[in-house]
Design an enzyme around this catalytic site. Sequence first.
Site, mmCIF file in Angstrom:
data_model
loop_
_atom_site.group_PDB
_atom_site.id
_atom_site.type_symbol
_atom_site.label_atom_id
_atom_site.label_comp_id
_atom_site.label_asym_id
_atom_site.label_seq_id
_atom_site.Cartn_x
_atom_site.Cartn_y
_atom_site.Cartn_z
ATOM 1 N N SER A 13 34.011 46.278 35.538
ATOM 2 C CA SER A 13 33.601 46.996 34.327
ATOM 3 C C SER A 13 32.229 47.640 34.462
ATOM 4 O O SER A 13 31.738 48.264 33.525
ATOM 5 C CB SER A 13 33.631 46.067 33.111
ATOM 6 O OG SER A 13 32.755 44.960 33.285
ATOM 7 N N ASP A 85 21.600 39.214 36.152
ATOM 8 C CA ASP A 85 22.944 39.594 36.585
ATOM 9 C C ASP A 85 23.777 38.323 36.796
ATOM 10 O O ASP A 85 23.235 37.236 37.019
ATOM 11 C CB ASP A 85 22.864 40.394 37.884
ATOM 12 C CG ASP A 85 24.160 41.139 38.203
ATOM 13 O OD1 ASP A 85 24.847 41.562 37.252
ATOM 14 O OD2 ASP A 85 24.480 41.293 39.390
ATOM 15 N N GLU A 86 25.106 38.463 36.749
ATOM 16 C CA GLU A 86 26.034 37.345 36.958
ATOM 17 C C GLU A 86 25.658 36.147 36.086
ATOM 18 O O GLU A 86 25.636 34.989 36.525
ATOM 19 C CB GLU A 86 26.090 36.946 38.440
ATOM 20 C CG GLU A 86 26.483 38.076 39.379
ATOM 21 C CD GLU A 86 27.913 38.586 39.161
ATOM 22 O OE1 GLU A 86 28.711 37.876 38.502
ATOM 23 O OE2 GLU A 86 28.236 39.678 39.665
ATOM 24 N N GLN A 88 27.139 34.531 33.923
ATOM 25 C CA GLN A 88 28.121 33.465 33.700
ATOM 26 C C GLN A 88 27.802 32.222 34.516
ATOM 27 O O GLN A 88 28.233 31.122 34.174
ATOM 28 C CB GLN A 88 29.542 33.954 34.021
ATOM 29 C CG GLN A 88 29.855 34.156 35.493
ATOM 30 C CD GLN A 88 29.498 35.552 35.994
ATOM 31 O OE1 GLN A 88 28.870 36.333 35.277
ATOM 32 N NE2 GLN A 88 29.927 35.885 37.205
ATOM 33 N N ILE A 170 33.729 32.580 44.680
ATOM 34 C CA ILE A 170 32.999 33.825 44.859
ATOM 35 C C ILE A 170 33.855 34.835 45.610
ATOM 36 O O ILE A 170 34.386 34.547 46.683
ATOM 37 C CB ILE A 170 31.671 33.590 45.618
ATOM 38 C CG1 ILE A 170 30.799 32.576 44.862
ATOM 39 C CG2 ILE A 170 30.922 34.899 45.799
ATOM 40 C CD1 ILE A 170 30.438 32.980 43.457
ATOM 41 N N GLY A 171 33.990 35.994 45.027
ATOM 42 C CA GLY A 171 34.762 37.053 45.659
ATOM 43 C C GLY A 171 34.652 38.328 44.857
ATOM 44 O O GLY A 171 34.173 38.337 43.721
ATOM 45 N N CYS A 180 45.044 43.247 31.785
ATOM 46 C CA CYS A 180 45.243 42.966 30.370
ATOM 47 C C CYS A 180 45.875 41.573 30.253
ATOM 48 O O CYS A 180 46.245 40.964 31.259
ATOM 49 C CB CYS A 180 46.134 44.027 29.728
ATOM 50 S SG CYS A 180 47.844 44.026 30.354
#
EC number: 2.7.1.21
Length: 201
Positions: A13, A85-86, A88, A170-171, A180
């Site tokens: 995104s 960043d990242e 999460q 991680i990827g 969706c």
Amino acid sequence: MAQLFFEYGAMNSGKSIEILKVAHNYESQGKNILLMTPAADTRSGTGIVSSRIGLERPAVAIQKADNLFDIVKHHQTNLAAVLIDEAQFLFPEQVDQLAQVVDELHIPAMAFGLKQDAFNQLFPGSKRLIEMADKLEEMKTICAFCGKKAITQLRIVDGEPQREGQQVFIGGDEAYIPTCRHHWYHPDMAKISDLFPKEGK
């Protein structure tokens, strides 16, 4: 007035592109920013914010034991914003420390990351950001199968969808595909075979 922002979206995104753009915009006006990323994200090396279009720059690598309030306070001279960043991969207490940065140091903090994992469960850091952020904003992308809005990502391992396992895996494009809700449950296996050939084939 300083605020805590959380911008989230599925894989692809443009979250890392956006954070690099925000950093550039601040710096082009002569303002100082502190760019950070969890050390757990090692796709481009530790302490690197990297986008899929090839843009990247170094950042402060956040370790599990780090207190983000203390780090920002150490760097706070003329600091216009903190960019994560990242996000999460933050621990919930680190999100609380970011809120403390906003409330006590009056420095805006902008976090970018995934909302949920490949099993449609909230990451602990994202959950805490949703609970604590002053402003939430969704960054949109499309499902790789149908073109509708993607709300999640499907993990592919050896050419097969993986719907259980470790939360942190991680990827990038070689392991995940934005989908969706419908196609997370019912992916087009022929397209997956084309995009993610099984090992040895």
